[in-house]
Design a protein around this motif. Sequence first.
Motif, mmCIF file in Angstrom:
data_model
loop_
_atom_site.group_PDB
_atom_site.id
_atom_site.type_symbol
_atom_site.label_atom_id
_atom_site.label_comp_id
_atom_site.label_asym_id
_atom_site.label_seq_id
_atom_site.Cartn_x
_atom_site.Cartn_y
_atom_site.Cartn_z
ATOM 1 N N SER A 103 40.580 28.872 36.838
ATOM 2 C CA SER A 103 40.126 28.022 35.733
ATOM 3 C C SER A 103 39.809 26.611 36.194
ATOM 4 O O SER A 103 39.037 25.897 35.544
ATOM 5 C CB SER A 103 41.177 27.987 34.620
ATOM 6 O OG SER A 103 42.419 27.497 35.100
ATOM 7 N N GLY A 104 40.374 26.197 37.335
ATOM 8 C CA GLY A 104 40.084 24.871 37.868
ATOM 9 C C GLY A 104 38.654 24.702 38.343
ATOM 10 O O GLY A 104 38.223 23.583 38.634
ATOM 11 N N LEU A 105 37.902 25.795 38.403
ATOM 12 C CA LEU A 105 36.497 25.712 38.806
ATOM 13 C C LEU A 105 35.598 25.257 37.665
ATOM 14 O O LEU A 105 34.412 25.021 37.875
ATOM 15 C CB LEU A 105 36.018 27.071 39.335
ATOM 16 C CG LEU A 105 36.724 27.593 40.590
ATOM 17 C CD1 LEU A 105 36.192 28.977 40.949
ATOM 18 C CD2 LEU A 105 36.552 26.637 41.755
ATOM 19 N N LEU A 130 28.888 27.623 38.948
ATOM 20 C CA LEU A 130 30.261 28.108 39.074
ATOM 21 C C LEU A 130 30.422 28.973 40.318
ATOM 22 O O LEU A 130 31.438 28.874 41.030
ATOM 23 C CB LEU A 130 30.643 28.905 37.834
ATOM 24 C CG LEU A 130 30.772 28.123 36.530
ATOM 25 C CD1 LEU A 130 31.021 29.074 35.366
ATOM 26 C CD2 LEU A 130 31.892 27.096 36.625
ATOM 27 N N ALA A 131 29.433 29.810 40.600
ATOM 28 C CA ALA A 131 29.508 30.666 41.781
ATOM 29 C C ALA A 131 29.544 29.834 43.064
ATOM 30 O O ALA A 131 30.261 30.164 44.013
ATOM 31 C CB ALA A 131 28.325 31.630 41.808
ATOM 32 N N THR A 191 39.470 37.143 33.883
ATOM 33 C CA THR A 191 38.636 38.331 34.069
ATOM 34 C C THR A 191 38.196 38.471 35.524
ATOM 35 O O THR A 191 38.171 39.577 36.071
ATOM 36 C CB THR A 191 37.403 38.274 33.147
ATOM 37 O OG1 THR A 191 37.840 38.224 31.794
ATOM 38 C CG2 THR A 191 36.522 39.493 33.342
ATOM 39 N N LEU A 192 37.861 37.358 36.158
ATOM 40 C CA LEU A 192 37.495 37.411 37.572
ATOM 41 C C LEU A 192 38.629 38.007 38.403
ATOM 42 O O LEU A 192 38.405 38.867 39.265
ATOM 43 C CB LEU A 192 37.154 36.012 38.087
ATOM 44 C CG LEU A 192 35.875 35.368 37.553
ATOM 45 C CD1 LEU A 192 35.775 33.924 38.014
ATOM 46 C CD2 LEU A 192 34.638 36.135 38.000
ATOM 47 N N SER A 193 39.850 37.547 38.152
ATOM 48 C CA SER A 193 41.000 38.066 38.894
ATOM 49 C C SER A 193 41.246 39.534 38.569
ATOM 50 O O SER A 193 41.582 40.328 39.458
ATOM 51 C CB SER A 193 42.243 37.237 38.571
ATOM 52 O OG SER A 193 42.068 35.890 38.964
ATOM 53 N N THR A 194 41.062 39.905 37.300
ATOM 54 C CA THR A 194 41.241 41.300 36.897
ATOM 55 C C THR A 194 40.252 42.209 37.606
ATOM 56 O O THR A 194 40.610 43.290 38.099
ATOM 57 C CB THR A 194 41.058 41.430 35.372
ATOM 58 O OG1 THR A 194 42.082 40.695 34.717
ATOM 59 C CG2 THR A 194 41.120 42.889 34.939
#
Length: 306
Positions: A198-200, A159-160, A209-212
Amino acid sequence: MSPFPAKYGYRRSVRAQGVLTIWLSYQPPFHWPSLLGFLTARCIGGIETVANGVYTRTAVLGGRHVLVQVRAGRGHHLILTVRGLPPAALPGLVAKVRRVFALNAQPVEVEAQLGRDPLMARLIAARPGLRVPQGWDGFEQAMRTVLGQQISVAGAMTLAGRLVARYGQALSLPLHVPDTGLTHVFPQPTAIVEQDLSGLGMPRSRAATLSTVARAVLDEPQLLQPGADLDQCLRRLCQLRGIGPWSAQYLALRQLGAADALPLGDVALVKALRLLEGQDAQLADRSQAWSPWRAYAAQHLWASLS
């Protein structure tokens, strides 16, 4: 070669065709194979790799793209090679690499105390000088931590790699190294804070959470600074939606440099302890004997699984 005072912990060579080589000292012992194995398992495609005993990664320092390589040297030194570095950024790079590779650790002191526990004494004997490697920077480590929630290390790195390929800046051409597969630098918070990630290939909750976390880092640049007040940082992190005790403690261990941090809910830690001491072993109970070096104990338990 120009010697530097011992307090700086390094000496450097003269530049040769834009390449600077620095010798970084440390206090022995140092279990380099374990640290290199840890990094190998967590390389993010496009920005870092391990090959032939050398860790290589891209970075942004002094506003420029640089290529950093670290390998074991003779004596009690690691050898740092860097391309494209602005001269003014050298002290910052040295400090960063010393922190990432835990070169300021005092293993004799740590192991003398931690080794009073019979289990830890066995693990220390197997890997003397084991270090607790740190994150390259707060934002990158926070993204790694969130991506690693409830999935395997390999899954998180996949994912990264997608995150880097889509939102990372392409590596500047003078530093492009085709044979290594290094093509980008890690994304900045501004590149992903407003994106639907989420498209990843992850749940929408984790993408949110990543965006937060990206927003929190932009709003509070000191949030994940090494040496920050631990209790205050843990409270603030746990206020972020999607960040619970495991993530907060892992960031404390891996980014803030908290020597006594321990993510008690970590499945791999529980597995390692029970493999070593039986199915009745309880991590919360056993870990009391490892304070104030529980981060080192955790690193030994993780390493035992390999």
